[in-house]
Design a protein around this motif. Structure first.
Motif, mmCIF file in Angstrom:
data_model
loop_
_atom_site.group_PDB
_atom_site.id
_atom_site.type_symbol
_atom_site.label_atom_id
_atom_site.label_comp_id
_atom_site.label_asym_id
_atom_site.label_seq_id
_atom_site.Cartn_x
_atom_site.Cartn_y
_atom_site.Cartn_z
ATOM 1 N N ILE A 118 11.753 33.543 -20.039
ATOM 2 C CA ILE A 118 10.416 34.177 -19.284
ATOM 3 C C ILE A 118 10.572 34.293 -17.869
ATOM 4 N N ASP A 119 10.630 35.179 -17.482
ATOM 5 C CA ASP A 119 10.168 35.247 -16.191
ATOM 6 C C ASP A 119 9.025 35.921 -15.500
ATOM 7 N N GLY A 120 8.326 35.585 -15.007
ATOM 8 C CA GLY A 120 6.842 36.471 -14.809
ATOM 9 C C GLY A 120 5.676 36.457 -15.466
ATOM 10 N N SER A 121 4.559 35.372 -14.377
ATOM 11 C CA SER A 121 3.423 35.636 -15.006
ATOM 12 C C SER A 121 3.389 34.831 -16.268
ATOM 13 N N CYS A 122 4.187 33.485 -15.835
ATOM 14 C CA CYS A 122 3.704 32.507 -16.840
ATOM 15 C C CYS A 122 2.658 30.801 -16.695
ATOM 16 N N ASN A 123 1.111 31.355 -17.856
ATOM 17 C CA ASN A 123 0.105 31.055 -17.351
ATOM 18 C C ASN A 123 -0.211 30.435 -18.329
ATOM 19 N N THR A 135 17.209 35.845 -19.556
ATOM 20 C CA THR A 135 16.445 35.669 -18.518
ATOM 21 C C THR A 135 15.484 37.176 -19.218
ATOM 22 N N ILE A 136 13.987 37.183 -19.265
ATOM 23 C CA ILE A 136 13.041 38.823 -19.841
ATOM 24 C C ILE A 136 12.395 38.359 -18.985
ATOM 25 N N MET A 137 12.669 39.277 -17.556
ATOM 26 C CA MET A 137 11.471 39.854 -16.522
ATOM 27 C C MET A 137 9.882 40.398 -17.471
ATOM 28 N N THR A 138 8.887 39.419 -17.126
ATOM 29 C CA THR A 138 7.976 40.489 -17.512
ATOM 30 C C THR A 138 6.817 40.856 -16.761
#
Length: 225
Positions: free
Chosen positions: A174-179, A135-138
């Motif tokens: 991916i973790d963060g602001s996936c939209n 998991t890559i934090m963005t």
């Protein structure tokens, strides 16, 4: 490449929990559960007890993300509660990463590891062959609604290159602001699992069925551009 979707359950409507699970079970691939201890990051969210409750209605694998200073205090609890993947932060386990990976496996769970934005992929290179979920934090950990960190696209690309070069089997999550604003760049970089929260799923429509349909439509439109 089929991209999987993993709703972040801290964003769901807990007053409609069972109803929302009944919808999501037919739509998504995994569930993402954040456990924060108020120390590793300055917030407190879900718990092993909630994981146990979720397990009664969740029909897809649950990935438990341990944002905790001492993940070994939590691993056995979340395994017993029904986690399929257990994902501690590399920043908290690199003193005993191999023991932690073995501990997770011994409990019958799949191994994950999470990297904060400022932590390079090289930090975990010696056990990439042992993990099932990378998991890559963005965004920086702890709070929803933060802006996407553009520099993480290079890290996603690097994770994909290493996976292909050495035959690793981890999924790139991916973790963060996936939209809709980030889907195409994440997809092109090599993202395989997208954790969706308010901006990607739950905030799209009060009707979760329609929100899910909108999420897939947004993604397919984005990657076609």
């Amino acid at each position: 490449m089929k991209v999987e979707f993993s709703p972040s359950l801290m964003c769901m409507d807990f007053l409609k929990m069972e109803e929302q699970f009944n919808i999501l079970n037919d739509k998504v691939d995994m569930y993402h559960i954040d456990i924060m201890d108020g120390h590793f990051c300055k917030n407190i969210t879900l718990s092993p007890d909630l994981v146990k409750t979720f397990s009664k209605v969740a029909k897809k694998p649950m990935d438990v993300h341990l944002m905790t200073t001492n993940p070994t205090d939590w691993i056995e609890k979340v395994a017993e509660a029904g986690a399929e993947y257990i994902s501690p932060h590399a920043e908290t386990i690199n003193g005993d990463a191999f023991r932690v990976m073995n501990m997770i496996k011994s409990l019958g769970c799949k191994t994950g590891v999470v990297l904060n934005p400022a932590t390079p992929l090289s930090y975990v290179k010696h056990y990439l062959n042992r993990i099932d979920l990378l998991t890559i934090m963005t965004v920086d950990v702890g709070f929803a609604g933060q802006p996407f960190i553009e520099e993480m696209l290079d890290k996603i690309k690097e994770a994909k290159e290493l996976k292909e070069k050495y035959g690793y089997t981890y999924k790139i999550q991916i973790d963060g602001s996936c939209n809709p604003k980030t889907y195409k760049r994440m997809y092109d970089a090599g993202a395989e699992v997208l954790i969706v929260g308010s901006s990607g799923l739950f905030g799209l429509n009060e009707d979760l069925n329609k929100a899910c349909d909108q999420m897939f439509e947004d993604f397919n439109r984005a990657i076609a551009e």
